[in-house]
Scaffold this active site. Structure first.
Site, PDB file in Angstrom:
ATOM      1  N   ASP A   1       0.849  -1.195   0.000  1.00 41.82           N
ATOM      2  CA  ASP A   1       0.000   0.000   0.000  1.00 41.82           C
ATOM      3  C   ASP A   1       0.883   1.243   0.000  1.00 41.82           C
ATOM      4  OD1 ASP A   1      -3.222   0.536   1.033  1.00 41.82           O
ATOM      5  OD2 ASP A   1      -1.806   2.201   1.050  1.00 41.82           O
TER       6      ASP A   1
ATOM      7  N   HIS B   1     -10.180  -5.202  -3.203  1.00 41.52           N
ATOM      8  CA  HIS B   1      -8.836  -5.399  -2.649  1.00 41.52           C
ATOM      9  C   HIS B   1      -8.954  -5.828  -1.200  1.00 41.52           C
ATOM     10  CE1 HIS B   1     -10.040  -1.170  -2.469  1.00 41.52           C
ATOM     11  NE2 HIS B   1      -9.391  -1.083  -1.306  1.00 41.52           N
ATOM     12  N   LEU B   2      -8.071  -6.737  -0.871  1.00 44.52           N
ATOM     13  CA  LEU B   2      -8.003  -7.259   0.488  1.00 44.52           C
ATOM     14  C   LEU B   2      -6.755  -6.665   1.131  1.00 44.52           C
ATOM     15  CD1 LEU B   2      -8.449 -11.039   1.265  1.00 44.52           C
ATOM     16  CD2 LEU B   2      -6.618  -9.736   2.279  1.00 44.52           C
TER      17      LEU B   2
HETATM   18  P1  5GP Z   1      -9.751   1.318   0.525  1.00 44.63           P
HETATM   19  O1  5GP Z   1      -9.981   2.545   1.345  1.00 44.63           O
HETATM   20  O2  5GP Z   1     -10.415   1.439  -0.833  1.00 44.63           O
HETATM   21  O3  5GP Z   1     -10.099   0.058   1.244  1.00 44.63           O
HETATM   22  O4  5GP Z   1      -8.200   1.228   0.298  1.00 44.63           O
HETATM   23  C1  5GP Z   1      -7.557   1.747  -0.818  1.00 44.63           C
HETATM   24  C2  5GP Z   1      -6.078   1.674  -0.532  1.00 44.63           C
HETATM   25  O5  5GP Z   1      -5.369   1.810  -1.736  1.00 44.63           O
HETATM   26  C3  5GP Z   1      -5.582   2.772   0.420  1.00 44.63           C
HETATM   27  O6  5GP Z   1      -4.998   2.174   1.568  1.00 44.63           O
HETATM   28  C4  5GP Z   1      -4.569   3.542  -0.426  1.00 44.63           C
HETATM   29  O7  5GP Z   1      -3.445   3.975   0.324  1.00 44.63           O
HETATM   30  C5  5GP Z   1      -4.198   2.528  -1.493  1.00 44.63           C
HETATM   31  N1  5GP Z   1      -3.824   3.098  -2.770  1.00 44.63           N
HETATM   32  C6  5GP Z   1      -4.528   4.024  -3.478  1.00 44.63           C
HETATM   33  N2  5GP Z   1      -3.906   4.312  -4.639  1.00 44.63           N
HETATM   34  C7  5GP Z   1      -2.772   3.541  -4.656  1.00 44.63           C
HETATM   35  C8  5GP Z   1      -1.717   3.403  -5.606  1.00 44.63           C
HETATM   36  O8  5GP Z   1      -1.685   4.038  -6.666  1.00 44.63           O
HETATM   37  N3  5GP Z   1      -0.713   2.535  -5.296  1.00 44.63           N
HETATM   38  C9  5GP Z   1      -0.735   1.813  -4.137  1.00 44.63           C
HETATM   39  N4  5GP Z   1       0.311   0.969  -3.931  1.00 44.63           N
HETATM   40  N5  5GP Z   1      -1.710   1.913  -3.223  1.00 44.63           N
HETATM   41  C10 5GP Z   1      -2.720   2.770  -3.476  1.00 44.63           C
END
Ligand code: 5GP
Ligand code: ZN
Length: 109
Positions: free
Chosen positions: A29, A99-100
């Site tokens: 992440d 995503h997990l």
């Molecule tokens: P959600 O809130 O949708 O469960 O988590 C999305 C996650 O994706 C967040 O923890 C955020 O930091 C991560 N994330 C968003 N964009 C990117 C990216 O471009 N690259 C990576 N490695 N992580 C990302």
């Protein structure tokens, strides 16, 4: 396709990839909230668990088994870790591709 995770799958944008097979890819992440914070995603674009169907049962299992293997490889299995899937806006999901989150490496994640 505007999906940022699909771009990572196609290697159009960089990511720190820690696992990949035919169906699943996992990468660190970009804003970690734990010493180990890996996102495990299906290569198939599915927006959220709400959109998964009976054809995705095996794939959803593969996500969890990939997370298990990554946790073993990163040597956090013995301490324990957390697996988290946010579902939809009300669940705090920000990226519209399932995503997990694999969270570990600390006693309190
Ligand atoms: P959600 O809130 O949708 O469960 O988590 C999305 C996650 O994706 C967040 O923890 C955020 O930091 C991560 N994330 C968003 N964009 C990117 C990216 O471009 N690259 C990576 N490695 N992580 C990302
Ligand atoms: Zn996608």
């Amino acid at each position: 396709m505007a999906c940022i995770f699909c771009k990572i799958i196609k290697k159009e944008i960089p990511a720190d990839i820690v696992f990949e097979n035919e169906d699943v890819i996992a990468f660190k992440d970009v804003k970690p909230i734990a010493p180990v914070h890996v996102l495990v995603i299906p290569k198939k674009h599915i927006i959220s668990i709400v959109d998964a169907n009976d054809n995705d049962v095996l794939l959803m299992g593969k996500l969890i088994m990939a997370a298990k293997k990554i946790a073993e490889d990163l040597e956090i299995s013995n301490k324990g870790y957390r697996l988290l899937i946010r579902v939809g806006k009300g669940g705090g999901q920000e990226v519209d591709h399932i995503h997990l989150h694999l969270l570990g490496g600390a006693y309190n994640v």
